[in-house]
Write a protein that holds these residues in place. Structure first.
Motif, PDB file in Angstrom:
ATOM      1  N   UNK A 492      20.351 -18.048   5.580  1.00 43.28           N
ATOM      2  CA  UNK A 492      20.924 -19.147   4.822  1.00 43.28           C
ATOM      3  C   UNK A 492      22.360 -19.416   5.247  1.00 43.28           C
ATOM      4  N   UNK A 493      23.091 -18.342   5.487  1.00 45.11           N
ATOM      5  CA  UNK A 493      24.467 -18.516   5.949  1.00 45.11           C
ATOM      6  C   UNK A 493      24.497 -19.284   7.250  1.00 45.11           C
ATOM      7  N   UNK A 494      23.511 -19.018   8.092  1.00 48.88           N
ATOM      8  CA  UNK A 494      23.450 -19.743   9.361  1.00 48.88           C
ATOM      9  C   UNK A 494      23.225 -21.227   9.111  1.00 48.88           C
ATOM     10  N   UNK A 495      22.385 -21.520   8.118  1.00 45.22           N
ATOM     11  CA  UNK A 495      22.148 -22.936   7.812  1.00 45.22           C
ATOM     12  C   UNK A 495      23.395 -23.597   7.245  1.00 45.22           C
ATOM     13  N   UNK A 496      24.105 -22.815   6.429  1.00 41.01           N
ATOM     14  CA  UNK A 496      25.339 -23.353   5.858  1.00 41.01           C
ATOM     15  C   UNK A 496      26.311 -23.729   6.961  1.00 41.01           C
ATOM     16  N   UNK A 497      26.501 -22.780   7.847  1.00 37.68           N
ATOM     17  CA  UNK A 497      27.526 -22.995   8.866  1.00 37.68           C
ATOM     18  C   UNK A 497      27.105 -24.129   9.783  1.00 37.68           C
ATOM     19  N   UNK A 498      25.814 -24.223   9.987  1.00 39.68           N
ATOM     20  CA  UNK A 498      25.310 -25.278  10.854  1.00 39.68           C
ATOM     21  C   UNK A 498      25.616 -26.650  10.258  1.00 39.68           C
ATOM     22  N   UNK A 499      25.309 -26.781   8.975  1.00 41.44           N
ATOM     23  CA  UNK A 499      25.530 -28.100   8.367  1.00 41.44           C
ATOM     24  C   UNK A 499      27.018 -28.370   8.206  1.00 41.44           C
ATOM     25  N   UNK A 500      27.781 -27.314   8.021  1.00 38.74           N
ATOM     26  CA  UNK A 500      29.234 -27.498   7.905  1.00 38.74           C
ATOM     27  C   UNK A 500      29.806 -27.989   9.225  1.00 38.74           C
ATOM     28  N   UNK A 501      29.339 -27.403  10.295  1.00 41.48           N
ATOM     29  CA  UNK A 501      29.854 -27.819  11.600  1.00 41.48           C
ATOM     30  C   UNK A 501      29.418 -29.244  11.918  1.00 41.48           C
ATOM     31  N   UNK A 502      28.214 -29.541  11.526  1.00 47.95           N
ATOM     32  CA  UNK A 502      27.710 -30.881  11.783  1.00 47.95           C
ATOM     33  C   UNK A 502      28.583 -31.909  11.049  1.00 47.95           C
ATOM     34  N   UNK A 503      28.930 -31.571   9.804  1.00 49.37           N
ATOM     35  CA  UNK A 503      29.748 -32.466   9.008  1.00 49.37           C
ATOM     36  C   UNK A 503      31.137 -32.598   9.615  1.00 49.37           C
ATOM     37  N   UNK A 504      31.651 -31.486  10.122  1.00 48.86           N
ATOM     38  CA  UNK A 504      32.987 -31.507  10.690  1.00 48.86           C
ATOM     39  C   UNK A 504      33.041 -32.350  11.952  1.00 48.86           C
ATOM     40  N   UNK A 505      31.974 -32.293  12.700  1.00 42.39           N
ATOM     41  CA  UNK A 505      32.007 -32.974  13.986  1.00 42.39           C
ATOM     42  C   UNK A 505      31.630 -34.438  13.872  1.00 42.39           C
ATOM     43  N   UNK A 506      31.088 -34.798  12.707  1.00 38.13           N
ATOM     44  CA  UNK A 506      30.714 -36.192  12.558  1.00 38.13           C
ATOM     45  C   UNK A 506      31.963 -37.043  12.430  1.00 38.13           C
ATOM     46  N   UNK A 507      32.117 -38.023  13.258  1.00 44.30           N
ATOM     47  CA  UNK A 507      33.294 -38.879  13.120  1.00 44.30           C
ATOM     48  C   UNK A 507      33.211 -39.682  11.830  1.00 44.30           C
ATOM     49  N   UNK A 508      34.323 -39.788  11.176  1.00 45.55           N
ATOM     50  CA  UNK A 508      34.335 -40.497   9.884  1.00 45.55           C
ATOM     51  C   UNK A 508      34.384 -41.995  10.131  1.00 45.55           C
TER      52      UNK A 508
END
Lengths: 508, 205, 334
Positions: A492-508
């Motif tokens: 689950x932690x891996x999924x968290x970090x994955x979605x967090x990174x995805x959100x971070x890298x998404x240009x606003x």
């Protein structure tokens, strides 16, 4: 005279249909039965003596419907009416609809899983093995006038309408039983359609608020939290010693502080980071409005501790120096103040496991926070910020995430050979109400990925480590279970970090 | 048939329809009070029960015109309140010599959003031999009881009655914590130990 | 934030007290905010969605540009079991409005402040007449509004620090009516969203109340020392005003109202600012009419949002006719 009594199951789920359940449930001759299996007949014969006990083994497994008798009935005395509590379930699950994403990024989930078919709980008077008893005696003496007159004769009387409860009613009347019935099913399925180890899907949106320095909206199933982070400036008074903010400041009342490793790197110093959780937002009818109750206080404290103990925020990014230019910090630069971070978590919708959602929101909000560059202005003797320069908060390298489990104890039954327990990952509030023990695992994920390489394999180079295990209540969770939970927490932690990174890298 | 209306939307003149649930009358017009579908059912002499179920269901039963019924949308009927003569399911929370206190969670087969408190006074437990009733021999905390609302009661309690054959305890656990089944109108028996306990038992069907 | 008495139920700020960051602007004068290109008689786009919170009776989420708020409706639920509670033949309505700590420029505490209480009581006035309270005896209906984000609501006085060489100059800008406009937009949003949540809860209402807000502006020059006759003539009415006044205009008065469009009734009216004295009635009528027009526009959104949820449920449950027991959700399968 019927010697073998058993409940015939015909058409499985159809048999439990709301309209004519009784027509299908029958005790008596197997005249029109398609002969479930030999086993069923054998059971029927045996149980003719001890009453009617239908359990999973008595019914053809191929049927989508399963019968579970709550208990064997002591029908040796053959008193009427002995009653069978039957539960039939047709556990074909399908998600009702996919969550639809809204333009405002507050996503809608109509994510209830529902049963296709019925899950009716039938309070069915099981007629006695003796047909004569049924036909001659008044069934329920004081109310005999009200009971439908039974035909005497060879044929069995039409059974009276059973007391049935709809699924939702059963769910309300006997939550423990309802939950147990689901979990004893094979494969064990929770009422919400998940498997015990399955957590809810979550969505993350960061920086959608205009006044916060960092914010995150997390929605996991029907639990939704909003976390906003706001920095304020704490100016050190002339005669004050900044060391109290520099050293790890443990409060004497807190035992957890002692467990955390002391040393530089984190920031809990003198309460620079203030974490609060608010539940009085009408997020659930269970929590009254007004000042924070027990749960809100506990959560605030828990999360406050977690932020501090895990040393999530590095102190360096909170220091405000006395310097004229914004070049690198010189060793002799004097600390003139600190950023104080207010972490406010508002629960918008509460359906269990708020701790995980709130913690994830906090981590994501901190990760997305940008503080203005602040420096001491000597002429004005105050701290000014630059509205054009913002810098991200520096967090610790590996981000910790929590995963919470709830333990449900199952009663003794033939299926599992004794009272066992089931650990449910990411419990919803219905499960939380019935749980007797909770387990929270704080695990750390190292990500050693260069940003450019992320697309290649998002999970490559992830290394997870358990940082903290917290168990609340009871003594049923053993080492073996903790181990398996740890694996779930890791993924689950891996999924968290994955979605967090995805959100971070998404240009606003 | 499936036209949706919102509160405040006029549905027609008073002369054309008899107002049902979910509507009110304003300026000679029948006006919707809820968001939902317009349901018109042909018979004026429809029984109150069918009207109540029509209000609770989501889809209109018939297409003909006479009685507009608006439907509510939530599955759990959260706006449902106990009314006089509605049948409720409740859980006994505490007992004393004069009354049993219960929390109502199902009204007319619909789960209500919040639990309402009600009391079953000793004189309302059963129809006959009222003076011999002992609360302790009728209900225990934790029992699930089917009862009928006889009065809105005071500010905090609804008054309930079980003075009818089909009303009374429908589910109970014995003192040992085992489920019990009814053996007659005033006794239930433990499924495991066979111990008989006294209850005011509801006729099981 | 100034140090207050510590709240024993929450984690408190450092005892030193903290202050919000003060920005130093290098340019002269306040930063000119972007002007919206919206015509004055058009309200901003409203995003309204109901039924997002599963654990309460009714809920809605509203977004108008930066304003984001979530409304929960709880109840009808039993009255609190205190001996002092009298028997209530009608439902008792309670409304609470709370800003999130991060919802405005200045961090708000958790304790309700006066403007939040004020908004709460105005929301109560707007809604209470619309609810058919007599249908829900002995119960209370709670409306809880949580404002997650709002337009910069700030103070009427803006202090800007401007850097000039080595020194800094403190300049104050007067922005009259700023907080009224901001609070007005918030209140109008609260009213609209709360109606949607009440409708979602299935609570019977005479009509749905929608909120509208309008501000009258005059030319900045005409406000200064000139006679007011001119000012009246070139008044500009802006529906759903943004916090930034139109270029060269100064605000006169702001009107917020709760409006029941189907009955043409105003349930709540709040006018603040300067409404002329000479031909005051006409001025006020114009302002109110503008606010009503804004409320009518909002009502359109409100209707659609309320129907959307019902439509969703109808579609979900299929078009099969209901069975006698009303359990349409039970499907049979072999």
């Amino acid at each position: 005279m019927v010697s073998s009594s058993r409940i015939q199951c015909k058409g499985a789920a159809d048999a439990l249909g709301y309209c004519h359940p009784v027509r299908r449930w029958w005790v008596g001759d197997d005249d029109d039965d398609d002969d479930d299996d030999g086993d069923g007949d054998g059971d029927g014969d045996d149980e003719g003596k001890e009453g009617v006990a239908v359990n999973a083994s008595g019914v053809d497994k191929s049927h989508a419907c399963e019968l579970v008798a709550i208990s064997p009935y002591p029908t040796a005395e053959a008193t009427w009416p002995s009653s069978a509590f039957l539960l039939g379930s047709d556990l074909k699950l399908k998600p009702k609809s996919k969550p639809d994403v809204e333009p405002c990024k507050q996503t809608t989930h109509f994510q209830m899983l529902h049963f296709e078919g019925s899950l009716d709980w039938v309070f069915l008077p099981v007629l006695s093995t003796s047909a004569s008893l049924v036909s001659t005696k008044p069934l329920f003496s004081p109310m005999s006038s009200l009971t439908p007159q039974v035909d005497s004769g060879e044929s069995l009387p039409p059974p009276p309408p059973p007391l049935t409860f709809s699924t939702s009613l059963f769910r309300q009347i006997s939550p423990a039983l309802y939950l147990q019935r689901h979990l004893l099913h094979s494969p064990p399925t929770r009422p919400n359609g998940r498997s015990p180890s399955q957590c809810r899907d979550f969505t993350l949106t960061t920086n959608s608020l205009s006044h916060a320095h960092g914010s995150a909206v997390v929605r996991a199933g029907d639990t939704a939290v909003v976390c906003g982070i706001r920095g304020e400036v704490l100016t050190i008074a002339p005669g004050d010693d900044p060391s109290r903010f520099e050293s790890y400041h443990s409060s004497p009342t807190s035992a957890t502080h002692a467990c955390g490793s002391r040393g530089a790197g984190g920031a809990s110093w003198g309460g620079l980071i203030v974490t609060n959780v608010e539940l009085s937002t009408g997020c659930s009818k269970k929590y009254p409005l007004g000042p924070p109750g027990g749960l809100a206080q506990t959560l605030s404290d828990q999360l406050h501790e977690l932020v501090n103990v895990t040393k999530l925020v590095s102190l360096d990014s909170l220091r405000i120096y006395d310097r004229e230019d914004y070049s690198d910090v010189t060793p002799n630069a004097k600390i003139k103040g600190y950023w104080s971070l207010y972490i406010d978590v508002l629960c918008i919708s509460l359906d269990g496991n708020i701790l995980d959602a709130a913690w994830y929101a906090i981590v994501a909000a901190l990760k997305s926070s940008r503080l203005p560059l602040a420096s001491w202005n000597q002429t004005e003797e105050r701290v000014f910020c630059d509205s054009s320069l913002y810098h991200p908060l520096s967090l610790r390298r590996s981000l910790p995430f929590t995963t919470t489990f709830a333990l449900i104890s199952l009663p003794h039954s033939d299926d599992n050979g004794g009272g066992t327990t089931v650990l449910l990952n990411d419990p919803d509030s219905y499960e939380e109400d019935e749980a007797c023990e909770f387990l929270t695992i704080l695990s750390t994920t190292d990500f050693e990925i260069v940003e450019g390489e992320l697309s290649r394999s998002p999970l490559a180079g992830l290394r997870t480590r358990v940082e903290k295990i917290e168990k609340r209540g009871g003594c049923k969770i053993g080492l073996r279970q903790i181990e398996s939970c740890t694996h779930q927490a890791t993924s689950k932690a891996a999924r968290y970090i994955q979605s967090l990174m995805k959100e971070q890298l998404t240009p606003i | 048939m499936t036209s949706l209306v919102v509160p405040g939307q006029p549905l027609g003149p008073v002369s054309a329809y008899i107002p049902g649930p979910g509507v009110h009358i304003f300026n000679g017009q029948i006006v919707a009070s809820l968001v939902g579908q317009v349901v018109t059912s042909p018979q004026t002499s429809s029984t109150p029960s069918s009207a109540a179920t029509a209000a609770a269901t989501k889809i209109p039963p018939t297409i003909s015109v006479q009685k507009p019924v608006l439907t509510t949308d939530e599955e759990t009927n959260a706006t449902l309140l106990p009314e006089v003569s509605s049948t409720v399911l409740c859980r006994i929370t505490r007992i004393n010599a004069r009354q049993a206190t219960a929390s109502i969670f199902v009204v007319n087969n619909h789960i209500c959003g919040d639990e309402f408190q009600g009391v079953i006074r000793v004189q309302d437990v059963r129809l006959t031999e009222v003076d011999k009733v002992k609360i302790f021999n009728s209900f225990r905390p934790g029992d699930i009881v089917r009862a009928r609302v006889i009065s809105l009661g005071d500010q905090s309690n609804y008054y309930l009655s079980t003075a009818s054959n089909e009303l009374g305890v429908i589910m109970a656990d014995s003192e040992m914590g085992d489920p019990m089944y009814p053996i007659n109108w005033k006794e239930m028996k433990s499924t495991r130990t066979g111990v008989v306990e006294e209850r005011k038992v509801a006729k099981p069907f | 934030m100034a140090a207050k008495a510590p709240d024993r139920r929450r984690n408190n700020p450092p005892s030193h007290g903290t202050t919000p960051p003060v920005f130093l602007s290098s340019s002269s004068g306040p930063v000119k905010p972007k002007q919206s290109s919206r015509p004055p008689d058009e309200i901003r786009k409203i995003f309204l969605r109901t039924g997002l919170i599963s654990s309460v009776t009714g809920s809605s989420f509203l977004e108008i540009a930066p304003l984001k708020l979530s409304v929960s409706v709880l109840g009808p639920r039993p009255l609190p079991r205190t001996s002092s509670t009298p028997f209530a033949a009608q439902a008792i309505l309670t409304t609470e409005v709370k800003f999130a700590p991060f919802a405005s420029t200045v961090r708000r505490g958790y304790i309700r402040d006066s403007s939040e209480r004020d908004l709460g009581s105005r929301l109560y006035q707007a809604l209470v007449g619309a609810i058919r309270r007599e249908l829900y005896p002995k119960s209370r209906i709670e409306v809880v509004v949580t404002i997650l984000d709002s337009e910069d609501e700030g103070d009427d006085v803006n202090t800007v620090y401007i850097e000039e060489g080595k020194t800094t100059v403190e300049t104050k800008f007067w922005d009259a009516g700023r907080s009224e406009r901001a609070l007005g937009v918030v209140l109008a949003g609260c009213i609209t969203a709360a109606s949607a949540a009440l409708a979602d809860a299935g609570i019977e209402m005479f009509d749905m109340v929608s909120g509208g807000v309008a501000t009258s502006f005059v030319d900045e020059v005409s406000l200064k020392g000139k006679d007011r006759g001119d000012a009246v003539s070139n008044k500009l009415y802006v529906r759903d005003p943004a916090i930034v006044p139109p270029e060269g205009k100064a605000p006169l008065a702001t009107c917020v109202l709760g409006y029941m469009a189907a009955r043409d009734e105003i349930s709540e009216l709040w006018i603040s600012g300067k409404v002329g004295t000479k031909n005051g009635t006409a001025e006020m009528d114009e302002l109110v009419d503008e606010a009503i027009a804004a409320a009518r526009s909002a009502r359109g959104v409100l209707n659609e949002a309320s129907k959307e949820r019902v439509k969703f449920i109808v579609d979900k449950s299929g078009t099969a006719p209901p069975t006698e027991g009303g359990t349409t959700d039970v499907e049979m399968s072999g």
